[in-house]
Design an enzyme around this catalytic site. Sequence first.
Site, PDB file in Angstrom:
ATOM      1  N   HIS A 124      -2.486  13.258   7.807  1.00  0.00           N
ATOM      2  CA  HIS A 124      -3.064  12.112   7.122  1.00  0.00           C
ATOM      3  C   HIS A 124      -2.955  12.162   5.606  1.00  0.00           C
ATOM      4  O   HIS A 124      -2.827  11.120   4.961  1.00  0.00           O
ATOM      5  CB  HIS A 124      -4.543  11.994   7.512  1.00  0.00           C
ATOM      6  CG  HIS A 124      -5.246  10.822   6.890  1.00  0.00           C
ATOM      7  ND1 HIS A 124      -4.944   9.516   7.212  1.00  0.00           N
ATOM      8  CD2 HIS A 124      -6.229  10.756   5.943  1.00  0.00           C
ATOM      9  CE1 HIS A 124      -5.707   8.692   6.515  1.00  0.00           C
ATOM     10  NE2 HIS A 124      -6.490   9.423   5.726  1.00  0.00           N
ATOM     11  N   SER A 146      -4.773   4.784   3.720  1.00  0.00           N
ATOM     12  CA  SER A 146      -6.014   4.879   4.487  1.00  0.00           C
ATOM     13  C   SER A 146      -6.904   3.673   4.153  1.00  0.00           C
ATOM     14  O   SER A 146      -6.476   2.530   4.322  1.00  0.00           O
ATOM     15  CB  SER A 146      -6.698   6.215   4.175  1.00  0.00           C
ATOM     16  OG  SER A 146      -7.710   6.513   5.094  1.00  0.00           O
ATOM     17  N   TRP A 147      -8.118   3.893   3.661  1.00  0.00           N
ATOM     18  CA  TRP A 147      -8.959   2.773   3.246  1.00  0.00           C
ATOM     19  C   TRP A 147      -8.281   1.970   2.137  1.00  0.00           C
ATOM     20  O   TRP A 147      -8.393   0.740   2.077  1.00  0.00           O
ATOM     21  CB  TRP A 147     -10.317   3.273   2.781  1.00  0.00           C
ATOM     22  CG  TRP A 147     -11.073   2.304   1.910  1.00  0.00           C
ATOM     23  CD1 TRP A 147     -11.366   2.438   0.584  1.00  0.00           C
ATOM     24  CD2 TRP A 147     -11.628   1.045   2.318  1.00  0.00           C
ATOM     25  NE1 TRP A 147     -12.055   1.343   0.129  1.00  0.00           N
ATOM     26  CE2 TRP A 147     -12.246   0.473   1.180  1.00  0.00           C
ATOM     27  CE3 TRP A 147     -11.670   0.345   3.523  1.00  0.00           C
ATOM     28  CZ2 TRP A 147     -12.881  -0.757   1.209  1.00  0.00           C
ATOM     29  CZ3 TRP A 147     -12.306  -0.891   3.559  1.00  0.00           C
ATOM     30  CH2 TRP A 147     -12.909  -1.432   2.416  1.00  0.00           C
ATOM     31  N   GLY A 204     -11.129   6.413   1.064  1.00  0.00           N
ATOM     32  CA  GLY A 204     -12.584   6.533   1.193  1.00  0.00           C
ATOM     33  C   GLY A 204     -13.077   5.693   2.370  1.00  0.00           C
ATOM     34  O   GLY A 204     -12.619   5.892   3.494  1.00  0.00           O
ATOM     35  N   ASP A 261      -1.216  12.309  12.213  1.00  0.00           N
ATOM     36  CA  ASP A 261      -2.417  11.772  11.571  1.00  0.00           C
ATOM     37  C   ASP A 261      -3.508  11.600  12.623  1.00  0.00           C
ATOM     38  O   ASP A 261      -3.340  10.840  13.578  1.00  0.00           O
ATOM     39  CB  ASP A 261      -2.094  10.425  10.916  1.00  0.00           C
ATOM     40  CG  ASP A 261      -3.220   9.899  10.031  1.00  0.00           C
ATOM     41  OD1 ASP A 261      -4.381  10.273  10.254  1.00  0.00           O
ATOM     42  OD2 ASP A 261      -2.916   9.115   9.117  1.00  0.00           O
TER      43      ASP A 261
END
Length: 323
Positions: free
Chosen positions: A292, A110-111, A43, A264
């Site tokens: 990704h 990711s986040w 996110g 990605d």
Amino acid sequence: MTTGLYPRSTSISTVINTESVHQIYVEASGNPQGIPVVFLHGGPGSSCNQNHRRYFNQEHYYIIAFDQRGCGLSTPKGELSDNTTQDLIHDIEAIRQHFNITQWLIFGGSWGACLGLLYAQAFPHRVSGMILRGCFLGREQDLFWFAQQGASALFPDAWQAFIQDIPEAEQADLVKAFYQRLHHGDHTSQLKYAGIWSDWSSKVATHNLSSGASARVPDDALILKVRIETHYALHRYFIDENQILNNIDKLPKVPVTIIHGELDRTCLLSASQQLSASIANSELIELANTGHLIEEKNMIDALVNSTDRYVEMLQYTAETATK
């Protein structure tokens, strides 16, 4: 070598109260006597789902997954007050304490990778290892690539659709422009710009998938999701510039595996390369023909193989897994 996801496991849900209005939805599954692992979703603004438990052999892992503040089944949904990176870090620690876990494996992408690294720097003695995917480091250059200039050159048509309704005078800071419309615009405007932001994000993230992803019909749930994402982006993720790499010495000396798709376009491969180069004895796996998303086949296989290998590396027992 394991290929594909493990079967779905049943889970037990609970709610963790905080010192604020937020209540955190948590699911525990797998073997309570196994290796504790916390799954950190991406996110900001996303959530966990039942497939996220399937990256772990439930006979060997005790899997803790939770929806971050304002996300998924945590309440109040979309709430932005007391919703900062520091709050999330303390939530992770509160969840660990709730389950009487001494140390756990950090698993995030990711986040979620960014959040996991920040947690590990804040509570190094609570981390037994780290498996990180498509690392986002929360730097200006990481956000700039996605929301200002970088990915824009790779997907010119989608980029034009992203910026065409933003006046030229505001295009020098597109995060701020979208933030203003999503947080201060009327409902019609919020629906419109949540859809535009989501379409751009989806294009960049799914470009490597043959079928791609259809545009999501904007609704109130999407507004709340993108509001959280832009809340964190506008405030530069509530951390100092280059905070993770500048404090790399605060990470615990534990096994670290970093996995990044060479295709990605959401998070820069160079970020994972820099991170790996800064962590002694870390392992960097660069996946060809992989983008990704965690759902891509090569990524699934690499992540499941990593969790399988960590079973042997960590060699947890019931006595060391809990207090």
